[in-house]
Design an enzyme around this catalytic site. Sequence first.
Site, PDB file in Angstrom:
ATOM      1  N   GLU A  21       0.819  -1.214   0.000  1.00  0.00           N
ATOM      2  CA  GLU A  21       0.000   0.000   0.000  1.00  0.00           C
ATOM      3  C   GLU A  21       0.855   1.267   0.000  1.00  0.00           C
ATOM      4  O   GLU A  21       0.479   2.269  -0.625  1.00  0.00           O
ATOM      5  CB  GLU A  21      -0.909  -0.020   1.234  1.00  0.00           C
ATOM      6  CG  GLU A  21      -1.965   1.056   1.247  1.00  0.00           C
ATOM      7  CD  GLU A  21      -2.903   0.898   2.437  1.00  0.00           C
ATOM      8  OE1 GLU A  21      -3.416   1.922   2.910  1.00  0.00           O
ATOM      9  OE2 GLU A  21      -3.114  -0.239   2.901  1.00  0.00           O
ATOM     10  N   ASP A  22       2.004   1.246   0.689  1.00  0.00           N
ATOM     11  CA  ASP A  22       2.766   2.479   0.906  1.00  0.00           C
ATOM     12  C   ASP A  22       4.176   2.472   0.334  1.00  0.00           C
ATOM     13  O   ASP A  22       5.003   3.310   0.711  1.00  0.00           O
ATOM     14  CB  ASP A  22       2.845   2.775   2.413  1.00  0.00           C
ATOM     15  CG  ASP A  22       1.481   3.062   3.008  1.00  0.00           C
ATOM     16  OD1 ASP A  22       0.641   3.644   2.303  1.00  0.00           O
ATOM     17  OD2 ASP A  22       1.248   2.690   4.169  1.00  0.00           O
TER      18      ASP A  22
END
Length: 732
Positions: free
Chosen positions: A93-94
Amino acid sequence: MATAALCSNTNIGCEMRNPSISGLKKQLLTYMDSKQVRQIELGFQFSKNAHHGQLRKSKKPFISHPLAVAMILANLEQDKATVLAGLLHDTVEDSEVTQVDIVEAFGEEVATLVMGVTKLTQLSFTSKEEAQAENYRKMLLAMAKDIRVVIIKLADRLHNMRTLQYLSRPRQRAIAKETVEIYAPLAHRLGIASIKWELEDLAFYFLDYTKYQQVKKKLTLKRHEREQLVNEMSTLIHGLVAKEGVESRVSGRPKHLYSLYRKITEQNIPFDEIYDRLGIRVLVHSVKECYEVLGVVHSHFKPLSGRFKDYIAMPKSNLYQSLHTTVLGPHGHPIEIQIRTHQMHRISEYGVAAHWEYKEGQVSDQVKGPQFEWIREMIDLQKESESPQTFLKDLKLDLLMDEIFVFTPQGHVKVLVKGSRPLDFAYLIHTEVGHRYIGAKVNDRIVAIDFELSNGDQVEILTSKTSLPKMDWLQVVKTRQAKSKIKQWFKRQNRDQVIKSGESKLSQVLLVAGHSLSSLRDKVDMKRLITQFNGTQFDDILVMIAQGEVSCKEVVRQLLKEIPSEKGTFPYTPVQSKNKVRKSENVVVYGERDIKVTIAKCCNPLPGDDIDGFVVLGKGVSVHRSDCANILKLGTELSDRLVSVEWDSEVVAQLYPVSFQIDCFDRVGILQEVVSQISELGINITQVKTTPKPQSQIQIRFVIQVRHVKEFASLRKKLLQIADIYAISRSS
């Protein structure tokens, strides 16, 4: 709110200041072999590299968060794959890491867990509620396959709550609210009390700091006196139990501020009357010893009436087992005592995380057991919900419901929400048992339909083959499952009526074309027709016709194309009127625009509707919807005055009035939701009228202005997504 003070009181602000793998390794080595720990250390380095240069809101390196999550999982003694997924849960996600990267480095099992926790950030949503609902749906589906997904998610949320003070005040409140409404109840459902209590207290702190401090202050007052009482009682019980030859561990129970606050406010109990402010826990080695200790306690201290609960004989759905009793201790103070085995205590603290069985590369089938029935019910809930708002509302209600335990006549235990009625029990047993309900016996006594069930009741349902659900049952049942099944039954009945209506319309138009529907069904390959109109069965097409989603004439044209002798044109050849009438703005008569028409007010046809014309002597052509009762009657009696008409595709559509009615279950705010939805589509409302109907229903009539039947069809589709609306139809 000083960070140092917070850290000592509620774990707020306890972010790891110097990220290191050493503390995690030390904990892991208490239950893992060194080879597994080395693999987890590789996962830490992978995550650290992926998040290199990233900082948390606290200005600490981002790796401090996944490391803290992994430590929480290690304290729950989770397996290698779960701890690895905790370390890697934010990488996809990051960072630039992909699912393929994780599969290649750590295997499919770890990658699946990581993707189960990862939010749906790559999709676009029309609202915050829709995005939130879809993420919950994804989490539910993932945890139905592997419960470890939600354990990781809870560990992630716990550390985020511990460091919430670094966010803005609005974000603090939003996250704390979500935590107390979704994540803490989820931890409770999974039996992970150690996480549940902390999540609740942390959320309480950020949602209402003043009340948090008030409860804390009250608990702190006379703290020394309470500790003396608990120590005195613990010593007494330990000595009495030891005399009976039972080895035990006796201790005071920690007090949780949010739990105390709820009892004070929701149950309206004065602080001094909350019995479990003084609590003692007794741990022994066997179930037999639990009951022996209970006997010792009751023989030496007076038990308070109605304060005994046996969760060993009847475990909670989250696997919790214990004996609870409240007695008058020394100096007349009420003290709650919990008695359980060491294994029960472990499950009470860690829930599903304590008993979950893992095999290398394979998940246990325990997720299919009865203790996880609520997960499957929530999967059904997200399938049935008609809008993100409805799903979120139902999810929160289902998670927060208290439980009762009742018995079937055969002695099987069934779990229901508190306040349930016999009818809820009937639908829990089977949908048809609910539909055929005529009465119930509770503890061998006939009871009313609105009788409230209690813990330990034995329930027998009486049924009849001729009985059918009634609308007023919706006012009786308390469970979402029962309400949903009753509403579904009524919706199915309405569908049957809609199918009949569509069949009638199609039959009428086919008769004008010189065919009968029954004969065409034998001649035509219906599968091709069904596919062409994106249906799964012919009834779907009939529903679309009845609801105005497809043109009846278009269906007829496609039907005729399937017959080799037909050319696929609509053979509509009534006698043409000899009257000269003036030009119409948007309806073509026999292909001519130079003819005067009027739009019939009895059915208010819209561009896109199937239409027929009828010559009104001296006044031109009156245009009706093809399914209008008046035109069908006139066509039978005066068929020579029927004329072929169609909408003029070359003319820019103007606004037309359309009248329709909504049939729904009455509730607060439903009219506002409907009006808001119409306004959002830019549609003008010219008239609204509501009519109450029996059995808590209501009919809402609207007159609106649209340019095409597709505009109305789009609105209708949107409105049907509103909870409690079960039918929408055009009206005159």
